[in-house]
Design an enzyme around this catalytic site. Structure first.
Site, PDB file in Angstrom:
ATOM      1  N   ASP A  51     128.060   3.186  23.273  1.00 17.58           N
ATOM      2  CA  ASP A  51     127.479   4.487  23.643  1.00 17.58           C
ATOM      3  C   ASP A  51     126.707   4.430  24.963  1.00 17.58           C
ATOM      4  O   ASP A  51     125.535   4.844  25.029  1.00 17.58           O
ATOM      5  CB  ASP A  51     126.541   4.979  22.540  1.00 17.58           C
ATOM      6  CG  ASP A  51     127.138   4.857  21.142  1.00 17.58           C
ATOM      7  OD1 ASP A  51     128.299   5.224  20.961  1.00 17.58           O
ATOM      8  OD2 ASP A  51     126.416   4.374  20.231  1.00 17.58           O
ATOM      9  N   GLU A 263     131.377  14.679  18.617  1.00 17.87           N
ATOM     10  CA  GLU A 263     130.092  14.041  18.932  1.00 17.87           C
ATOM     11  C   GLU A 263     130.089  13.652  20.412  1.00 17.87           C
ATOM     12  O   GLU A 263     131.059  13.854  21.134  1.00 17.87           O
ATOM     13  CB  GLU A 263     129.877  12.798  18.067  1.00 17.87           C
ATOM     14  CG  GLU A 263     130.920  11.712  18.285  1.00 17.87           C
ATOM     15  CD  GLU A 263     130.793  10.550  17.301  1.00 17.87           C
ATOM     16  OE1 GLU A 263     129.941  10.611  16.406  1.00 17.87           O
ATOM     17  OE2 GLU A 263     131.558   9.581  17.438  1.00 17.87           O
TER      18      GLU A 263
END
Length: 362
Positions: A51, A263
């Site tokens: 991420d 997401e």
């Protein structure tokens, strides 16, 4: 002269011995490199990272990833096996330069309101202070978004005593507009719990990954957006949907899982246009849309990145010295869904402003 001749003789002998070795040994390294199915190499290999949120601070590239760890937590559809407990910060002088690990800059035990799962963070800078925005589950096991403050982009960061008022779900991303305004984007379905909320309120009885997901012929759940307060510690307004639409202006439908938001929202600006990019989750694309406003609507245009090895896909996009770069992760180092590694590659645009899709696999 004799010494020189002896050295030449020894060198020739060593070359001859090398040529006598089986081709499988001589070419081992070359064959391994040629056989690699990955287009780009991991940036960090001594720990697992995922991420990656990249920013340019103080003339350097700073990367704010999550820190994957081995865990005994059970794997489930709510992401229980992503049981991260701290954050590291990394920096690079230039895209091809050495990656510096500044160590753990915020730990779970130092966040008063949090109970577990320090998922994907982001960072921002204003007036000499640096802000780390992060999701974590509170004492009731509900994701909220917190903020921690530092005097340096490399931390350490000190968490505020409570999460941001009115925050929920996960994957915060902060965008700074040209006028100095800052916007917080957030949200993620399934394990991110976005589907458990309506109008910012938790709906009682929703517990599973699909509880609250709209029917396939209904508009999909969208990422949320709200302007941040002047002190960067709260929301200045009620979050609204950052609407993603098709070319006809219709909201992307819940059943359109090749294009619908899952997401990992990220916003950047290019040639006066706002680009919202995001993960489609179970179809593993990084898709994107373009708008004339940071609030949207964002017209879907295609994919930034095709599927990586591994279930998750999460990214950031940043400009450095007049070139654009994509940061993302896959599972090249471990082959395990929850043990990922960050990567980067140059990102390019077509003349019409659309993004040239990147393939992470050869």
């Amino acid at each position: 002269m004799k010494t020189k001749i002896n050295k030449i003789f020894i060198a020739l002998l060593l070359i001859g011995n090398a040529c006598d070795q089986p081709a499988s040994q001589n070419d081992q390294a070359t064959s391994a490199e040629e056989a690699s199915k990955f287009s780009h190499s991991p940036l960090v290999s001594h720990i697992y990272t995922a991420d990656p949120s990249a920013h340019i601070f103080e003339g350097k590239i700073y990367i704010y990833p999550s820190h994957d760890i081995e865990t005994s937590a059970a794997s489930d559809d709510m992401g229980g096996h992503f049981d991260m407990k701290d954050y590291h910060v990394f920096s690079m002088e230039r895209p091809s330069g050495e990656v510096i690990d500044h160590g753990p800059v915020l730990k779970l035990e130092d966040i008063p309101w949090a109970s577990r799962q320090l998922w994907a963070p982001d960072a921002a800078h204003k007036n000499g202070k640096y802000y780390l925005y992060f999701p974590a589950k509170d004492k009731e096991d509900i994701f909220r978004i917190g903020v921690a403050v530092a005097d340096s982009p490399a931390g350490p960061f000190k968490a505020q005593p409570a999460p941001i008022k009115g925050s929920y779900s996960m994957d915060p991303a902060v965008f700074q507009d040209d006028d100095g305004s800052y916007y917080l984007y957030f949200g993620g379905i399934w394990g991110g719990q976005l589907q458990w909320f309506e109008d910012g309120k938790l709906v009682q009885g929703r517990k599973g990954p699909t509880d609250g997901i709209p029917a396939s012929d209904q508009p999909a759940l969208m990422p949320k957006v709200a302007k941040l307060s002047g002190d960067m510690l709260e929301l200045a307004e009620k979050p609204i949907d950052a609407l993603i639409v098709d070319e006809q202006g219709n909201p992307i439908l819940s059943g359109d899982n090749q294009r619908r938001f899952f997401e990992g929202a990220w916003v950047h600006k290019y040639n006066g246009k706002y680009y919202l990019s995001y993960s489609t989750g179970d179809t593993h694309n990084i898709a994107y849309g373009i708008s004339d406003s940071p609030y949207g609507p964002f017209v879907h245009k295609g994919n930034v990145l095709l599927p990586v090895q591994g279930w998750t896909n999460h990214h950031s996009i940043v400009e450095f010295e007049e070139k654009w770069y994509l940061f993302y992760h896959d599972t090249e180092l471990s082959g395990e869904t929850h043990l990922r590694n960050i990567k980067m590659t140059e990102l390019r645009y077509n003349d019409d402003g659309t993004i040239i899709t990147i393939n992470p696999m050869k």
